[in-house]
Design a protein around this motif. Structure first.
Motif, PDB file in Angstrom:
ATOM      1  N   GLU A   1       0.832  -1.202   0.000  1.00 24.00           N
ATOM      2  CA  GLU A   1       0.000   0.000   0.000  1.00 24.00           C
ATOM      3  C   GLU A   1       0.869   1.255   0.000  1.00 24.00           C
ATOM      4  O   GLU A   1       0.548   2.261  -0.655  1.00 24.00           O
ATOM      5  N   GLY A   2       1.975   1.190   0.706  1.00 22.64           N
ATOM      6  CA  GLY A   2       2.904   2.309   0.736  1.00 22.64           C
ATOM      7  C   GLY A   2       3.580   2.565  -0.602  1.00 22.64           C
ATOM      8  O   GLY A   2       4.083   3.672  -0.850  1.00 22.64           O
ATOM      9  N   GLN A   3       3.577   1.554  -1.464  1.00 24.22           N
ATOM     10  CA  GLN A   3       4.124   1.710  -2.817  1.00 24.22           C
ATOM     11  C   GLN A   3       3.062   2.178  -3.804  1.00 24.22           C
ATOM     12  O   GLN A   3       3.313   2.261  -5.002  1.00 24.22           O
ATOM     13  N   GLY A   4       1.867   2.494  -3.275  1.00 18.45           N
ATOM     14  CA  GLY A   4       0.785   2.938  -4.137  1.00 18.45           C
ATOM     15  C   GLY A   4       0.090   1.817  -4.870  1.00 18.45           C
ATOM     16  O   GLY A   4      -0.565   2.034  -5.899  1.00 18.45           O
ATOM     17  N   GLU A   5       0.205   0.591  -4.349  1.00 22.60           N
ATOM     18  CA  GLU A   5      -0.384  -0.581  -4.987  1.00 22.60           C
ATOM     19  C   GLU A   5      -1.377  -1.259  -4.050  1.00 22.60           C
ATOM     20  O   GLU A   5      -1.489  -0.919  -2.876  1.00 22.60           O
ATOM     21  N   ASN A   6      -2.085  -2.245  -4.584  1.00 18.02           N
ATOM     22  CA  ASN A   6      -3.066  -3.020  -3.840  1.00 18.02           C
ATOM     23  C   ASN A   6      -2.554  -4.445  -3.708  1.00 18.02           C
ATOM     24  O   ASN A   6      -2.194  -5.067  -4.714  1.00 18.02           O
ATOM     25  N   MET A   7      -2.523  -4.968  -2.479  1.00 20.25           N
ATOM     26  CA  MET A   7      -1.949  -6.291  -2.232  1.00 20.25           C
ATOM     27  C   MET A   7      -2.676  -7.394  -2.996  1.00 20.25           C
ATOM     28  O   MET A   7      -2.048  -8.256  -3.616  1.00 20.25           O
ATOM     29  N   ALA A   8      -4.001  -7.393  -2.949  1.00 20.69           N
ATOM     30  CA  ALA A   8      -4.754  -8.454  -3.625  1.00 20.69           C
ATOM     31  C   ALA A   8      -4.498  -8.432  -5.121  1.00 20.69           C
ATOM     32  O   ALA A   8      -4.328  -9.482  -5.757  1.00 20.69           O
ATOM     33  N   SER A   9      -4.468  -7.240  -5.707  1.00 22.13           N
ATOM     34  CA  SER A   9      -4.212  -7.116  -7.135  1.00 22.13           C
ATOM     35  C   SER A   9      -2.814  -7.599  -7.483  1.00 22.13           C
ATOM     36  O   SER A   9      -2.611  -8.350  -8.448  1.00 22.13           O
ATOM     37  N   LEU A  10      -1.821  -7.191  -6.691  1.00 27.74           N
ATOM     38  CA  LEU A  10      -0.451  -7.611  -6.950  1.00 27.74           C
ATOM     39  C   LEU A  10      -0.302  -9.120  -6.808  1.00 27.74           C
ATOM     40  O   LEU A  10       0.346  -9.776  -7.632  1.00 27.74           O
ATOM     41  N   ALA A  11      -0.910  -9.683  -5.759  1.00 27.36           N
ATOM     42  CA  ALA A  11      -0.821 -11.129  -5.539  1.00 27.36           C
ATOM     43  C   ALA A  11      -1.480 -11.900  -6.680  1.00 27.36           C
ATOM     44  O   ALA A  11      -0.968 -12.943  -7.107  1.00 27.36           O
ATOM     45  N   LEU A  12      -2.589 -11.389  -7.184  1.00 27.32           N
ATOM     46  CA  LEU A  12      -3.266 -12.058  -8.295  1.00 27.32           C
ATOM     47  C   LEU A  12      -2.415 -11.969  -9.561  1.00 27.32           C
ATOM     48  O   LEU A  12      -2.301 -12.947 -10.312  1.00 27.32           O
ATOM     49  N   ARG A  13      -1.798 -10.814  -9.801  1.00 31.61           N
ATOM     50  CA  ARG A  13      -0.930 -10.682 -10.971  1.00 31.61           C
ATOM     51  C   ARG A  13       0.236 -11.667 -10.893  1.00 31.61           C
ATOM     52  O   ARG A  13       0.619 -12.292 -11.895  1.00 31.61           O
ATOM     53  N   TYR A  14       0.800 -11.804  -9.691  1.00 34.33           N
ATOM     54  CA  TYR A  14       1.909 -12.746  -9.509  1.00 34.33           C
ATOM     55  C   TYR A  14       1.453 -14.176  -9.819  1.00 34.33           C
ATOM     56  O   TYR A  14       2.141 -14.912 -10.547  1.00 34.33           O
ATOM     57  N   ALA A  15       0.320 -14.571  -9.264  1.00 32.63           N
ATOM     58  CA  ALA A  15      -0.157 -15.948  -9.435  1.00 32.63           C
ATOM     59  C   ALA A  15      -0.455 -16.249 -10.900  1.00 32.63           C
ATOM     60  O   ALA A  15      -0.051 -17.290 -11.426  1.00 32.63           O
ATOM     61  N   VAL A  16      -1.179 -15.346 -11.559  1.00 39.23           N
ATOM     62  CA  VAL A  16      -1.541 -15.563 -12.957  1.00 39.23           C
ATOM     63  C   VAL A  16      -0.295 -15.577 -13.840  1.00 39.23           C
ATOM     64  O   VAL A  16      -0.110 -16.470 -14.679  1.00 39.23           O
ATOM     65  N   GLY A  17       0.583 -14.602 -13.639  1.00 38.94           N
ATOM     66  CA  GLY A  17       1.772 -14.521 -14.466  1.00 38.94           C
ATOM     67  C   GLY A  17       2.735 -15.669 -14.243  1.00 38.94           C
ATOM     68  O   GLY A  17       3.245 -16.271 -15.196  1.00 38.94           O
ATOM     69  N   THR A  18       2.980 -16.002 -12.993  1.00 40.58           N
ATOM     70  CA  THR A  18       3.933 -17.069 -12.690  1.00 40.58           C
ATOM     71  C   THR A  18       3.430 -18.410 -13.198  1.00 40.58           C
ATOM     72  O   THR A  18       4.178 -19.175 -13.819  1.00 40.58           O
ATOM     73  N   PHE A  19       2.153 -18.707 -12.962  1.00 46.08           N
ATOM     74  CA  PHE A  19       1.625 -19.996 -13.413  1.00 46.08           C
ATOM     75  C   PHE A  19       1.603 -20.074 -14.934  1.00 46.08           C
ATOM     76  O   PHE A  19       1.921 -21.111 -15.522  1.00 46.08           O
ATOM     77  N   ALA A  20       1.249 -18.973 -15.593  1.00 46.22           N
ATOM     78  CA  ALA A  20       1.253 -18.963 -17.055  1.00 46.22           C
ATOM     79  C   ALA A  20       2.653 -19.200 -17.607  1.00 46.22           C
ATOM     80  O   ALA A  20       2.815 -19.799 -18.679  1.00 46.22           O
ATOM     81  N   SER A  21       3.659 -18.744 -16.861  1.00 38.71           N
ATOM     82  CA  SER A  21       5.033 -18.884 -17.356  1.00 38.71           C
ATOM     83  C   SER A  21       5.637 -20.255 -17.081  1.00 38.71           C
ATOM     84  O   SER A  21       6.546 -20.684 -17.797  1.00 38.71           O
ATOM     85  N   VAL A  22       5.150 -20.964 -16.056  1.00 40.42           N
ATOM     86  CA  VAL A  22       5.789 -22.237 -15.687  1.00 40.42           C
ATOM     87  C   VAL A  22       4.971 -23.462 -16.065  1.00 40.42           C
ATOM     88  O   VAL A  22       5.510 -24.565 -16.119  1.00 40.42           O
TER      89      VAL A  22
END
Length: 363
Positions: free
Chosen positions: A249-270
């Motif tokens: 949040e201090g970085q101007g981001e949303n935790m749930a959104s960031l976590a979802l981006r990580y999960a979708v991107g990482t799984f799509a890549s591996v």
């Protein structure tokens, strides 16, 4: 066999958001309108379970409503449900119970077939019970009631063992495996089992559920529904996740959104089959809209010269977008520290102790 293709896309909408585990009054939700909205965004696959009470009832009513059936043919949809788990501590994997559960699901959805039926949380029962239930589902697939057979549960390594044993002893593989909380910014251990799923077990597709770890990886912590705090994460992990959410949040981001981006991107890549299908949460129009827009940030179209119609047009992993987020991903994982790849026991010691007591009483 794999039920997913370009016409179904990379996303499944999970039905736990209409369960009493997650919310206090699921029946108050505008389920039909929410499902219609999800369909308008391009979501075509929907996953639920009788255990997510009353999710299957509510979704069944929505998918039986003329407002939906008149616009979306049954053949365009993937309906996924489960069987075998009754309550938090009660399971019935007997052939009679499996058949009764599937028939009830068919009635609730007013359909002649279900696209996928999973045995629910298969690690909680004996291997003999697990194989017997899957054998029954194979029979129902042959009879035309089910298109694809799956197993679901928490620990990928255990699910891989079971899937391999099914193929060896029943002579055919399960089509789909669903596992949860093992491909997200806190835990990526699903990757270790993908080779066995697609190799020795012969599984057609692996689905990644709970990309934000059942609500843990968001500002405010785990959701509390009618049944109280069901989440098995220990205090230390919860505190680390909360600290990470504050940092994000201090970085101007949303935790749930960031976590979802990580999960979708990482799984799509591996994911070795290049599919990376993720089961999203969302029990409201607002949540589903936000989650779909988040997914689209990690995927790209095959042909950028045409205008996207809906989510299904976003089929390829966007490596450039993923790299832009990597400093944030690293920051969160650094804060999680010792809790990276932590897993809890499933089933836990209390369940095993209670099951042993029941066995002794039955003797």
């Amino acid at each position: 066999m794999n039920p997913f293709n370009k016409s179904t896309g990379r996303v499944v909408l999970g039905g736990a958001g209409w369960s009493r585990q997650i919310v206090t009054d699921p029946t108050s939700k505008p389920v039909l309108q929410t499902i219609l909205h999800a369909l308008s965004l391009g979501i075509r696959a929907f996953d639920t379970s009788p255990y997510y009470d009353p999710s299957e009832i509510l979704l069944g009513a929505a998918f039986s409503d003329p407002a939906l059936t008149s616009k979306y043919p049954r053949s365009d949809l993937l309906l996924l449900t489960k069987c075998g788990r009754i309550t938090a501590n009660d399971f019935d994997y007997s052939p009679a119970a499996i058949r009764a559960s599937v028939r009830r699901s068919l009635d609730r959805f007013s359909t002649t077939y279900l696209d996928v039926v999973f045995t629910h949380d298969v690690e909680f029962v004996s291997r003999e019970e697990a194989l017997g239930a899957v054998k029954t589902l194979f029979e129902m697939r042959d009879e035309g009631y089910i298109k694809h057979v799956g197993i679901s549960g928490y620990p990928p390594a255990v699910l891989a063992d079971i899937a391999v044993e099914i193929r060896q002893k029943l002579g055919k593989p399960v089509d789909v495996v669903q596992t949860y909380c093992h491909m997200n910014i806190q835990n990526t251990t699903l990757q270790r089992s993908l080779g066995r799923f697609y190799g020795d077990a012969g599984v057609g597709i692996v689905l990644n559920a709970s990309p934000i770890c059942m609500g843990l990886l968001r500002k405010g912590g785990v959701p509390i529904g009618e049944l109280g705090d069901f989440h098995p994460a220990p205090r230390g992990l919860r505190e680390a996740a909360a600290k990470a959410a504050d940092w994000v949040e201090g970085q101007g981001e949303n935790m749930a959104s960031l976590a979802l981006r990580y999960a979708v991107g990482t799984f799509a890549s591996v994911d070795e089959k290049g599919l990376g299908v993720t089961i999203l949460g969302g029990g409201s129009i607002e949540e589903i809209t936000e989650n779909v827009e988040t997914v689209k940030k990690m995927l790209k179209m095959e042909d950028n010269s045409v205008e996207a119609l809906d989510l299904r047009d976003y089929s390829l992993f966007d490596e450039e977008a993923y790299k832009k987020d990597e400093p944030l991903f690293k920051g969160v994982r650094d804060i999680l520290g010792e809790w990276i790849d932590y897993t809890w026991d499933s089933p836990d010691a209390a369940f095993l102790e209670e099951r042993e007591k029941r066995k002794n009483q039955e003797k």
